[in-house]
Design a protein around this motif. Structure first.
Motif, PDB file in Angstrom:
ATOM      1  N   LYS A 167       0.920  -1.386  -0.142  1.00 16.60           N
ATOM      2  CA  LYS A 167      -0.032  -0.013  -0.096  1.00 16.60           C
ATOM      3  C   LYS A 167       0.896   1.273  -0.090  1.00 16.60           C
ATOM      4  O   LYS A 167       0.221   2.259   0.717  1.00 16.60           O
ATOM      5  CB  LYS A 167      -1.096   0.114   1.163  1.00 16.60           C
ATOM      6  CG  LYS A 167      -1.733  -1.219   1.421  1.00 16.60           C
ATOM      7  CD  LYS A 167      -2.227  -2.080   0.139  1.00 16.60           C
ATOM      8  CE  LYS A 167      -3.374  -1.395  -0.430  1.00 16.60           C
ATOM      9  NZ  LYS A 167      -3.709  -2.185  -1.535  1.00 16.60           N
ATOM     10  N   LYS A 171      -0.782   5.145   0.623  1.00 16.94           N
ATOM     11  CA  LYS A 171      -0.296   5.810   1.786  1.00 16.94           C
ATOM     12  C   LYS A 171       0.377   7.095   1.212  1.00 16.94           C
ATOM     13  O   LYS A 171       0.037   8.114   2.096  1.00 16.94           O
ATOM     14  CB  LYS A 171       0.653   4.993   2.671  1.00 16.94           C
ATOM     15  CG  LYS A 171       0.357   3.938   3.504  1.00 16.94           C
ATOM     16  CD  LYS A 171       1.139   3.175   4.171  1.00 16.94           C
ATOM     17  CE  LYS A 171       2.108   2.117   3.451  1.00 16.94           C
ATOM     18  NZ  LYS A 171       2.760   1.387   4.457  1.00 16.94           N
ATOM     19  N   TYR A 201      -8.838   0.385   4.633  1.00 11.29           N
ATOM     20  CA  TYR A 201      -7.548   0.868   5.296  1.00 11.29           C
ATOM     21  C   TYR A 201      -7.841   2.129   6.146  1.00 11.29           C
ATOM     22  O   TYR A 201      -8.229   3.296   5.507  1.00 11.29           O
ATOM     23  CB  TYR A 201      -6.392   1.048   4.273  1.00 11.29           C
ATOM     24  CG  TYR A 201      -6.508   0.027   3.347  1.00 11.29           C
ATOM     25  CD1 TYR A 201      -5.589  -1.198   3.693  1.00 11.29           C
ATOM     26  CD2 TYR A 201      -7.207  -0.061   2.172  1.00 11.29           C
ATOM     27  CE1 TYR A 201      -5.560  -2.310   2.624  1.00 11.29           C
ATOM     28  CE2 TYR A 201      -6.993  -1.211   1.232  1.00 11.29           C
ATOM     29  CZ  TYR A 201      -6.320  -2.133   1.304  1.00 11.29           C
ATOM     30  OH  TYR A 201      -6.167  -2.993   0.640  1.00 11.29           O
ATOM     31  N   HIS A 203      -6.418   5.266   8.339  1.00 10.92           N
ATOM     32  CA  HIS A 203      -5.191   5.904   8.407  1.00 10.92           C
ATOM     33  C   HIS A 203      -5.019   6.866   9.393  1.00 10.92           C
ATOM     34  O   HIS A 203      -6.073   7.505   9.776  1.00 10.92           O
ATOM     35  CB  HIS A 203      -4.812   6.511   6.895  1.00 10.92           C
ATOM     36  CG  HIS A 203      -4.675   5.752   5.706  1.00 10.92           C
ATOM     37  ND1 HIS A 203      -3.551   5.335   5.211  1.00 10.92           N
ATOM     38  CD2 HIS A 203      -5.781   5.101   4.917  1.00 10.92           C
ATOM     39  CE1 HIS A 203      -3.955   4.696   4.095  1.00 10.92           C
ATOM     40  NE2 HIS A 203      -5.269   4.601   4.184  1.00 10.92           N
ATOM     41  N   ILE A 209      -0.914   3.283   7.847  1.00 14.56           N
ATOM     42  CA  ILE A 209      -2.210   2.305   8.089  1.00 14.56           C
ATOM     43  C   ILE A 209      -2.224   1.759   9.550  1.00 14.56           C
ATOM     44  O   ILE A 209      -1.239   1.390   9.903  1.00 14.56           O
ATOM     45  CB  ILE A 209      -2.369   1.194   7.065  1.00 14.56           C
ATOM     46  CG1 ILE A 209      -2.487   1.556   5.697  1.00 14.56           C
ATOM     47  CG2 ILE A 209      -3.532   0.241   7.393  1.00 14.56           C
ATOM     48  CD1 ILE A 209      -2.307   0.889   4.471  1.00 14.56           C
ATOM     49  N   ILE A 212      -6.601  -2.386   9.084  1.00 12.71           N
ATOM     50  CA  ILE A 212      -7.109  -3.054   7.909  1.00 12.71           C
ATOM     51  C   ILE A 212      -8.175  -4.178   8.078  1.00 12.71           C
ATOM     52  O   ILE A 212      -8.019  -4.962   9.096  1.00 12.71           O
ATOM     53  CB  ILE A 212      -5.912  -4.042   7.096  1.00 12.71           C
ATOM     54  CG1 ILE A 212      -4.826  -2.916   6.776  1.00 12.71           C
ATOM     55  CG2 ILE A 212      -6.163  -4.609   5.896  1.00 12.71           C
ATOM     56  CD1 ILE A 212      -3.538  -3.575   6.208  1.00 12.71           C
ATOM     57  N   GLU A 258      -7.006  -9.071   2.834  1.00 15.74           N
ATOM     58  CA  GLU A 258      -7.032  -8.842   4.131  1.00 15.74           C
ATOM     59  C   GLU A 258      -5.891  -9.522   4.829  1.00 15.74           C
ATOM     60  O   GLU A 258      -5.144  -8.919   5.496  1.00 15.74           O
ATOM     61  CB  GLU A 258      -8.276  -9.076   5.028  1.00 15.74           C
ATOM     62  CG  GLU A 258      -8.390  -8.613   6.223  1.00 15.74           C
ATOM     63  CD  GLU A 258      -9.605  -9.119   6.909  1.00 15.74           C
ATOM     64  OE1 GLU A 258      -9.908  -8.564   8.092  1.00 15.74           O
ATOM     65  OE2 GLU A 258      -9.903 -10.335   6.698  1.00 15.74           O
ATOM     66  N   GLU A 261      -2.303  -8.467   3.555  1.00 12.29           N
ATOM     67  CA  GLU A 261      -1.735  -7.182   3.844  1.00 12.29           C
ATOM     68  C   GLU A 261      -1.607  -6.966   5.462  1.00 12.29           C
ATOM     69  O   GLU A 261      -0.804  -6.134   5.536  1.00 12.29           O
ATOM     70  CB  GLU A 261      -2.803  -6.064   3.132  1.00 12.29           C
ATOM     71  CG  GLU A 261      -2.610  -6.101   1.654  1.00 12.29           C
ATOM     72  CD  GLU A 261      -3.471  -5.401   0.820  1.00 12.29           C
ATOM     73  OE1 GLU A 261      -4.466  -4.811   1.335  1.00 12.29           O
ATOM     74  OE2 GLU A 261      -3.444  -5.172  -0.363  1.00 12.29           O
ATOM     75  N   ASN A 265       1.797  -5.363   6.292  1.00 14.35           N
ATOM     76  CA  ASN A 265       1.825  -3.977   6.905  1.00 14.35           C
ATOM     77  C   ASN A 265       1.842  -3.877   8.400  1.00 14.35           C
ATOM     78  O   ASN A 265       2.090  -3.003   9.106  1.00 14.35           O
ATOM     79  CB  ASN A 265       0.783  -3.193   6.516  1.00 14.35           C
ATOM     80  CG  ASN A 265       0.879  -3.062   4.796  1.00 14.35           C
ATOM     81  OD1 ASN A 265       1.467  -1.880   4.438  1.00 14.35           O
ATOM     82  ND2 ASN A 265      -0.038  -3.721   4.014  1.00 14.35           N
TER      83      ASN A 265
END
Length: 454
Positions: A167, A171, A201, A203, A209, A212, A258, A261, A265
């Motif tokens: 991402k 971002k 997501y 932020h 992030i 999620i 999902e 990530e 992340n």
């Protein structure tokens, strides 16, 4: 927000070129929200090789607007946007040069789809727009004309956004947008979100992030986060500055993205999915009489299983249905602890494997049919599910029983062409969680299209 553009020029000496055609598509990460396409009178000669390449000649441009006449529209459509182009340094330089001639400083953040493609789709033979589009199965029209090239870049960029599992693109975009926004309230964030299936997501102020999640209705799920009184929800409500999302259409795509990530992340408020998402599994073994026995047990990551379950009750429910469907013995599937014949034999519904009355090879054929149905070990196949739009489908690639990744297509030849298929697929990690997600989804969705690969 992005302004995806392409510019055709007169050619000539560096910084002396003029624009002959421009196409700009304003893109919110999901769909085109505005567009501007125009021929432009460059007020200078077009190089002969450029005429041959683009088909644009001076006669076509006599009545076209001059750059100063379209400059205001270009400023408006690119304001607060990141400029995206294939070889953006060229297009951005040309735009800045034209605005400099008008005495107007033009400054925007840029993204180059050549550089992004090299990072996210490595090992392609060529990264020229035409060859890349052909290799990825992206349809192109009006090559070397601004509109055709800009629209192909929109489609390429949409694919790159999907392939960016870390991402990074989104971002950076959030950071740019936050600078020009007042602090939002939670109600405003909810109003901007759609009721679609996908991954969302959350932020913080810095664009990082912090959470999620996935949902079949993103707007409804975010509303729950923002109105819930749990400690996690209160932390979310305190830290969230904006919410972005990625529409998947397919729930399977959302579940897999999902899971992947979150692991990549490691968001601050995602704790649950960092570990394993299943606790029980279905195992098989052969008893002393040669019969294949099935057993639901606590998942052991060191032992190969047929399929996995989130809870023991899910596993038992599955075995009850499977025993009926394949006419299996309750004793040999762990549903009965009797030392003699099972209950189904007593009511003439079991063929007697529990007391060695039915030959083991005959009984085992039915057990193997169940195993083959619910395990994709050593299989080569494509799973086809719904896509983000009506005309689109999602595709999930399994090779030798290993999940390779997923992607989207809108033309059947894209998945049947062995040269195009690998570039459509976003590589993803194969692990116990992905196997559990795929197997569970296949159990629940009987109408999925499965294409066996040779």
């Amino acid at each position: 927000m992005y302004a995806i553009l392409d510019i055709e020029t007169t050619g000539g000496k560096y910084n002396e070129e003029g624009i002959t055609e421009i196409a700009i598509y304003q893109f919110d990460g999901h769909k085109v929200t505005d567009q501007f396409i125009s021929l432009v009178n460059p007020e200078r000669e077009i190089q002969p090789f450029v005429v041959n390449l683009t088909g644009i000649n001076s006669n076509m441009l006599k009545n076209a607007p001059k750059f100063y006449e379209v400059a205001k529209r270009i400023v408006e459509i690119t304001e607060d946007c990141i400029i995206v182009a294939h070889n953006s340094s060229f297009d951005y330089r040309i735009l800045k040069t034209e605005f400099k001639r008008l005495g107007f400083p033009f400054k925007r953040k840029t993204l180059c789809t050549v550089e992004l493609s090299k990072q996210l789709i490595p090992d392609m033979e060529s990264y020229s727009l035409g060859k890349l589009a052909r290799a990825l199965g992206i349809p192109m029209s009006d090559r070397h004309r601004a509109n055709g090239d800009a629209m192909a870049t929109v489609k390429l960029f949409k694919m790159l956004l999907y392939k960016d599992l870390e991402k990074t693109i989104i971002k950076d975009a959030v950071k740019v947008e936050q600078r020009s926004r007042l602090a939002p309230n939670l109600k405003n964030i909810i109003e901007e979100l759609p009721s679609v299936t996908g991954v969302y997501y959350m932020h913080n102020d810095n664009g990082d992030i912090i959470y999620i999640g996935k949902s079949n209705n993103i707007k409804k799920r975010i509303t729950q986060h923002f109105t819930n009184k749990s400690s996690k929800s209160k932390k979310i409500q305190k830290l969230v500055r904006t919410v972005t999302y990625e529409k998947t259409g397919s729930e399977l795509a959302a579940l897999l993205k999902e899971s992947e990530e979150i692991k990549k992340n490691k968001p601050l408020l995602n704790r649950a999915l960092r570990g394993s998402i299943f606790t029980y599994a279905l195992y098989s073994y052969i008893d002393e009489n040669g019969y294949i026995n099935l057993k639901i047990d606590i998942a052991d990551h060191e032992i190969s299983s047929i399929t996995t379950f989130t809870t023991k009750s899910n596993g038992k429910h599955f075995m009850l249905k499977a025993t009926d469907h394949y006419n299996l013995c309750q004793k040999l599937t762990g549903l009965s602890t009797t030392k003699t014949s099972c209950f189904k034999y007593d009511v003439k519904e079991c063929l007697g494997a529990c007391i060695t009355e039915e030959p083991s090879e005959v009984y085992n054929e039915r057990v193997n049919a169940l195993i083959n149905k619910h395990s994709y070990e050593n299989k080569n196949m494509l799973i086809i599910d719904r896509g983000r739009e009506i005309e689109e489908k999602s595709v999930f690639l399994i090779e030798n029983g290993i999940f390779k990744g997923m992607g989207f297509f809108d033309l059947n030849y894209q998945i049947h062409n062995k040269d195009i298929l690998p570039s459509l697929i976003t590589p993803m990690e194969n692990n116990r969680d992905t196997q559990h997600i795929i197997q569970s989804y296949l159990r629940r969705n009987k109408r999925l299209k499965i294409i066996e690969l040779n």
